[in-house]
Design a protein around this motif. Structure first.
Motif, PDB file in Angstrom:
ATOM      1  N   LEU A   1       0.831  -1.205   0.000  1.00 15.47           N
ATOM      2  CA  LEU A   1       0.000   0.000   0.000  1.00 15.47           C
ATOM      3  C   LEU A   1       0.868   1.260   0.000  1.00 15.47           C
ATOM      4  CD1 LEU A   1      -2.794  -0.968   2.577  1.00 15.47           C
ATOM      5  CD2 LEU A   1      -3.108  -0.572   0.118  1.00 15.47           C
ATOM      6  N   LEU A   2       1.951   1.210   0.761  1.00 16.10           N
ATOM      7  CA  LEU A   2       2.842   2.370   0.860  1.00 16.10           C
ATOM      8  C   LEU A   2       3.524   2.689  -0.468  1.00 16.10           C
ATOM      9  CD1 LEU A   2       4.471   1.691   4.348  1.00 16.10           C
ATOM     10  CD2 LEU A   2       3.103   3.700   3.747  1.00 16.10           C
ATOM     11  N   ILE A   3       4.005   1.664  -1.164  1.00 17.29           N
ATOM     12  CA  ILE A   3       4.734   1.934  -2.413  1.00 17.29           C
ATOM     13  C   ILE A   3       3.796   2.392  -3.532  1.00 17.29           C
ATOM     14  CG2 ILE A   3       6.639   0.373  -1.878  1.00 17.29           C
ATOM     15  CD1 ILE A   3       5.432  -1.683  -3.745  1.00 17.29           C
ATOM     16  N   ALA A   4       2.500   2.260  -3.301  1.00 17.05           N
ATOM     17  CA  ALA A   4       1.527   2.749  -4.281  1.00 17.05           C
ATOM     18  C   ALA A   4       1.286   4.241  -4.120  1.00 17.05           C
ATOM     19  CB  ALA A   4       0.206   1.987  -4.143  1.00 17.05           C
ATOM     20  N   VAL A   5       1.799   4.810  -3.021  1.00 16.19           N
ATOM     21  CA  VAL A   5       1.651   6.245  -2.768  1.00 16.19           C
ATOM     22  C   VAL A   5       2.719   7.008  -3.542  1.00 16.19           C
ATOM     23  CG1 VAL A   5       1.705   8.065  -1.021  1.00 16.19           C
ATOM     24  CG2 VAL A   5       0.706   5.829  -0.469  1.00 16.19           C
ATOM     25  N   THR A   6       2.320   8.046  -4.233  1.00 11.55           N
ATOM     26  CA  THR A   6       3.262   8.853  -5.008  1.00 11.55           C
ATOM     27  C   THR A   6       4.376   9.405  -4.110  1.00 11.55           C
ATOM     28  OG1 THR A   6       1.506   9.534  -6.527  1.00 11.55           O
ATOM     29  CG2 THR A   6       3.506  10.878  -6.501  1.00 11.55           C
TER      30      THR A   6
ATOM     31  N   ILE B   1       0.661  10.259   2.430  1.00 13.03           N
ATOM     32  CA  ILE B   1       0.456   8.884   2.897  1.00 13.03           C
ATOM     33  C   ILE B   1      -0.862   8.771   3.659  1.00 13.03           C
ATOM     34  CG2 ILE B   1       1.274   7.105   4.493  1.00 13.03           C
ATOM     35  CD1 ILE B   1       4.137   7.937   3.803  1.00 13.03           C
ATOM     36  N   THR B   2      -1.097   9.696   4.580  1.00 17.36           N
ATOM     37  CA  THR B   2      -2.331   9.617   5.373  1.00 17.36           C
ATOM     38  C   THR B   2      -3.565   9.803   4.498  1.00 17.36           C
ATOM     39  OG1 THR B   2      -2.266  11.985   5.935  1.00 17.36           O
ATOM     40  CG2 THR B   2      -1.170  10.465   7.444  1.00 17.36           C
ATOM     41  N   LEU B   3      -3.465  10.665   3.489  1.00 16.44           N
ATOM     42  CA  LEU B   3      -4.594  10.903   2.594  1.00 16.44           C
ATOM     43  C   LEU B   3      -4.831   9.715   1.663  1.00 16.44           C
ATOM     44  CD1 LEU B   3      -3.947  14.636   1.586  1.00 16.44           C
ATOM     45  CD2 LEU B   3      -5.708  13.771   3.133  1.00 16.44           C
ATOM     46  N   SER B   4      -3.752   9.154   1.129  1.00 19.78           N
ATOM     47  CA  SER B   4      -3.871   8.058   0.162  1.00 19.78           C
ATOM     48  C   SER B   4      -4.319   6.748   0.789  1.00 19.78           C
ATOM     49  CB  SER B   4      -2.526   7.848  -0.547  1.00 19.78           C
ATOM     50  OG  SER B   4      -2.116   9.000  -1.236  1.00 19.78           O
ATOM     51  N   LEU B   5      -3.911   6.519   2.041  1.00 22.48           N
ATOM     52  CA  LEU B   5      -4.235   5.236   2.688  1.00 22.48           C
ATOM     53  C   LEU B   5      -5.506   5.288   3.532  1.00 22.48           C
ATOM     54  CD1 LEU B   5      -0.747   3.846   3.789  1.00 22.48           C
ATOM     55  CD2 LEU B   5      -1.901   3.757   1.577  1.00 22.48           C
ATOM     56  N   ALA B   6      -6.125   6.460   3.618  1.00 21.49           N
ATOM     57  CA  ALA B   6      -7.352   6.594   4.405  1.00 21.49           C
ATOM     58  C   ALA B   6      -8.410   5.605   3.923  1.00 21.49           C
ATOM     59  CB  ALA B   6      -7.886   8.020   4.309  1.00 21.49           C
TER      60      ALA B   6
END
Length: 205
Positions: free
Chosen positions: A73-78, A123-128
């Motif tokens: 999930l983390l590596i999918a974040v820009t 990260i916080t916005l993308s993984l919410a």
């Protein structure tokens, strides 16, 4: 895709372990806690993912499927590459990551080397909504496998803490650890190190 490995540990240095499977040694990038809790000759099972780039193919391994899921999930974040994602999991457990995301606590990610304020917020916005918090359940130290706590204790002593201080940290850590955390030497070691904290360094021998 190499989704898992199980074999004999040939070496464990820094953030890399080499696992021999069927006569072939696989170099796997892992968290420092996992490497510290691993000994040459041990049998090790890792949940893995292969990252392919133009100039390299890198294998990343984790003690639990939960850690691997969070890594992906983390590596999918820009702006978050594999090394930065591994850095996050070196500092924060999957539960810590989920809690930080659910509370929009981007400061937790700014503690990680290489992650700035903008990326931390992203990260916080993308993984919410993508990670569920797993609350730890209390459990008595006696319920933990002796081999796990012994390995964590040995790792702490090897890092310089006195046996008395290390043993106390392990006992106090397992009481608040979840079932999944109790079954993993690297995860339990990371929790114990967090429990010791910089203020406890005076307890070293």
């Amino acid at each position: 895709m190499i989704s898992s490995l199980r074999g004999t540990v040939l070496s464990a240095v820094g953030t890399t372990v080499v696992v021999e499977v069927g006569g072939v040694g696989f170099s796997v990038a892992v968290t420092p806690a996992l490497a510290l809790g691993t000994r040459v000759g041990d049998e090790l099972r890792l949940h893995t993912t292969l990252i392919v780039r133009e100039d390299a193919m890198s294998l990343f391994g984790f003690a639990t499927q939960e850690e691997l899921d969070v890594f992906e999930l983390l590596i999918a974040v820009t702006g978050v590459g594999p090394k930065s994602a591994l850095g996050v999991l070196s500092v924060l457990s999957p539960s810590d990551v989920a809690r930080a995301v659910s509370t929009d606590d981007d400061a937790a990610f700014r503690k990680v080397s290489g992650i700035g304020p903008k990326t931390a917020k992203l990260i916080t916005l993308s993984l919410a909504g993508k990670i569920i918090v797993t609350e730890p359940t209390a459990q008595h130290p006696a319920a933990v496998a002796t081999s796990v706590t012994d390995s964590v204790l040995a790792a702490l002593v090897g890092l310089g803490w006195s046996e008395r201080v290390a043993a106390q940290a392990v006992d106090e850590t397992v009481v608040v650890a979840s079932d999944a955390e109790l079954s993993s030497v690297p995860v339990l070691l990371r929790l114990a190190l967090a429990h010791l904290g910089p203020a406890q360094k005076t307890g070293r021998s």
